[in-house]
Design a protein around this motif. Structure first.
Motif, PDB file in Angstrom:
ATOM      1  N   MET A   1       0.819  -1.188   0.000  1.00  0.00           N
ATOM      2  CA  MET A   1       0.000   0.000   0.000  1.00  0.00           C
ATOM      3  C   MET A   1       0.870   1.262   0.000  1.00  0.00           C
ATOM      4  O   MET A   1       0.595   2.185  -0.750  1.00  0.00           O
ATOM      5  N   ILE A   2       1.897   1.275   0.836  1.00  0.00           N
ATOM      6  CA  ILE A   2       2.757   2.462   0.924  1.00  0.00           C
ATOM      7  C   ILE A   2       3.460   2.699  -0.408  1.00  0.00           C
ATOM      8  O   ILE A   2       3.581   3.838  -0.856  1.00  0.00           O
ATOM      9  N   LYS A   3       3.900   1.617  -1.030  1.00  0.00           N
ATOM     10  CA  LYS A   3       4.597   1.767  -2.310  1.00  0.00           C
ATOM     11  C   LYS A   3       3.686   2.378  -3.373  1.00  0.00           C
ATOM     12  O   LYS A   3       4.100   3.262  -4.121  1.00  0.00           O
ATOM     13  N   THR A   4       2.459   1.917  -3.425  1.00  0.00           N
ATOM     14  CA  THR A   4       1.531   2.436  -4.428  1.00  0.00           C
ATOM     15  C   THR A   4       1.183   3.887  -4.151  1.00  0.00           C
ATOM     16  O   THR A   4       1.152   4.707  -5.078  1.00  0.00           O
ATOM     17  N   LEU A   5       0.917   4.205  -2.891  1.00  0.00           N
ATOM     18  CA  LEU A   5       0.632   5.601  -2.551  1.00  0.00           C
ATOM     19  C   LEU A   5       1.827   6.492  -2.893  1.00  0.00           C
ATOM     20  O   LEU A   5       1.661   7.572  -3.461  1.00  0.00           O
ATOM     21  N   TYR A   6       3.016   6.030  -2.569  1.00  0.00           N
ATOM     22  CA  TYR A   6       4.213   6.814  -2.885  1.00  0.00           C
ATOM     23  C   TYR A   6       4.321   7.029  -4.395  1.00  0.00           C
ATOM     24  O   TYR A   6       4.594   8.138  -4.852  1.00  0.00           O
ATOM     25  N   TYR A   7       4.115   5.968  -5.151  1.00  0.00           N
ATOM     26  CA  TYR A   7       4.258   6.062  -6.604  1.00  0.00           C
ATOM     27  C   TYR A   7       3.278   7.081  -7.199  1.00  0.00           C
ATOM     28  O   TYR A   7       3.649   7.897  -8.053  1.00  0.00           O
ATOM     29  N   TYR A   8       2.040   7.073  -6.730  1.00  0.00           N
ATOM     30  CA  TYR A   8       1.064   7.996  -7.298  1.00  0.00           C
ATOM     31  C   TYR A   8       1.242   9.419  -6.776  1.00  0.00           C
ATOM     32  O   TYR A   8       0.937  10.374  -7.487  1.00  0.00           O
ATOM     33  N   TYR A   9       1.734   9.587  -5.571  1.00  0.00           N
ATOM     34  CA  TYR A   9       2.129  10.929  -5.128  1.00  0.00           C
ATOM     35  C   TYR A   9       3.284  11.432  -5.993  1.00  0.00           C
ATOM     36  O   TYR A   9       3.317  12.587  -6.395  1.00  0.00           O
ATOM     37  N   TYR A  10       4.233  10.536  -6.262  1.00  0.00           N
ATOM     38  CA  TYR A  10       5.372  10.892  -7.115  1.00  0.00           C
ATOM     39  C   TYR A  10       4.882  11.327  -8.498  1.00  0.00           C
ATOM     40  O   TYR A  10       5.328  12.343  -9.032  1.00  0.00           O
ATOM     41  N   LEU A  11       3.980  10.553  -9.102  1.00  0.00           N
ATOM     42  CA  LEU A  11       3.463  10.896 -10.429  1.00  0.00           C
ATOM     43  C   LEU A  11       2.760  12.250 -10.407  1.00  0.00           C
ATOM     44  O   LEU A  11       2.877  13.028 -11.364  1.00  0.00           O
ATOM     45  N   PHE A  12       2.041  12.536  -9.333  1.00  0.00           N
ATOM     46  CA  PHE A  12       1.357  13.818  -9.229  1.00  0.00           C
ATOM     47  C   PHE A  12       2.365  14.958  -9.260  1.00  0.00           C
ATOM     48  O   PHE A  12       2.182  15.941  -9.996  1.00  0.00           O
ATOM     49  N   TYR A  13       3.430  14.841  -8.471  1.00  0.00           N
ATOM     50  CA  TYR A  13       4.411  15.925  -8.421  1.00  0.00           C
ATOM     51  C   TYR A  13       5.319  15.946  -9.644  1.00  0.00           C
ATOM     52  O   TYR A  13       5.855  16.992  -9.990  1.00  0.00           O
ATOM     53  N   LYS A  14       5.468  14.836 -10.314  1.00  0.00           N
ATOM     54  CA  LYS A  14       6.323  14.780 -11.503  1.00  0.00           C
ATOM     55  C   LYS A  14       5.588  15.263 -12.746  1.00  0.00           C
ATOM     56  O   LYS A  14       6.103  16.075 -13.509  1.00  0.00           O
ATOM     57  N   GLN A  15       4.366  14.760 -12.949  1.00  0.00           N
ATOM     58  CA  GLN A  15       3.670  15.032 -14.200  1.00  0.00           C
ATOM     59  C   GLN A  15       2.684  16.192 -14.134  1.00  0.00           C
ATOM     60  O   GLN A  15       2.568  16.962 -15.086  1.00  0.00           O
ATOM     61  N   ILE A  16       1.983  16.332 -13.028  1.00  0.00           N
ATOM     62  CA  ILE A  16       0.951  17.368 -12.970  1.00  0.00           C
ATOM     63  C   ILE A  16       1.534  18.699 -12.495  1.00  0.00           C
ATOM     64  O   ILE A  16       1.357  19.721 -13.140  1.00  0.00           O
ATOM     65  N   LEU A  17       2.235  18.689 -11.360  1.00  0.00           N
ATOM     66  CA  LEU A  17       2.815  19.937 -10.866  1.00  0.00           C
ATOM     67  C   LEU A  17       4.193  20.233 -11.443  1.00  0.00           C
ATOM     68  O   LEU A  17       4.680  21.352 -11.321  1.00  0.00           O
ATOM     69  N   ARG A  18       4.830  19.236 -12.032  1.00  0.00           N
ATOM     70  CA  ARG A  18       6.143  19.368 -12.668  1.00  0.00           C
ATOM     71  C   ARG A  18       7.164  20.034 -11.747  1.00  0.00           C
ATOM     72  O   ARG A  18       7.775  21.049 -12.070  1.00  0.00           O
ATOM     73  N   ASP A  19       7.336  19.424 -10.580  1.00  0.00           N
ATOM     74  CA  ASP A  19       8.267  19.947  -9.588  1.00  0.00           C
ATOM     75  C   ASP A  19       9.665  19.413  -9.846  1.00  0.00           C
ATOM     76  O   ASP A  19       9.850  18.373 -10.481  1.00  0.00           O
ATOM     77  N   ASN A  20      10.688  20.125  -9.342  1.00  0.00           N
ATOM     78  CA  ASN A  20      12.080  19.716  -9.525  1.00  0.00           C
ATOM     79  C   ASN A  20      12.461  18.529  -8.645  1.00  0.00           C
ATOM     80  O   ASN A  20      13.365  17.782  -8.985  1.00  0.00           O
TER      81      ASN A  20
END
Length: 126
Positions: A1-20
């Motif tokens: 569960m933690i891995k999946t939540l981490y992965y989708y939080y990562y995708l949010f900050y990588k693709q949607i907010l485009r953070d460094n």
């Protein structure tokens, strides 16, 4: 569960907010979400069983402790990059994984609004 939540939080900050620094932000937000979940469980249990509540400093301490633990275990060890390579999902469904991740974040964050009301009601009935 933690891995999946981490992965989708990562995708949010990588693709949607485009953070460094999407890895760091995903780690911080995941730690914050889990600290709110832990605070919610402890606070409601203390109110119901002992008619007590956590103070502000205890809540901040739990938050800092969770951030520290997840930062050390995921971000500093390189486990975060392994999780992104694995691309974990809930029930092998991308849409369902996004929905569960959003609902988890919304549920834990909503405690900031309804938590004091719930604890106040528990303490008021005793």
């Amino acid at each position: 569960m933690i891995k999946t939540l981490y992965y989708y939080y990562y995708l949010f900050y990588k693709q949607i907010l485009r953070d460094n620094e999407p890895h760091l932000l995903a780690t911080l937000v995941l730690a914050f979400s889990f600290s709110l979940l832990l605070i919610m469980i402890i606070n409601i249990s203390l109110a119901y069983l002992f008619s007590m509540v956590l103070g502000h400093y205890e809540m901040i301490g739990i938050n800092v402790l969770m951030i520290f633990i997840l930062y050390l275990t995921m971000h500093r060890t390189g486990k975060a990059k392994e999780i992104v390579k694995e691309k974990p999902m809930f029930f092998k469904n991308h849409i369902l994984s996004i929905l569960i991740t959003f609902l988890f974040f919304a549920a834990t964050s909503s405690y900031l609004f309804w938590g004091s009301i719930c604890v106040g009601n528990i303490l008021g009935t005793r």
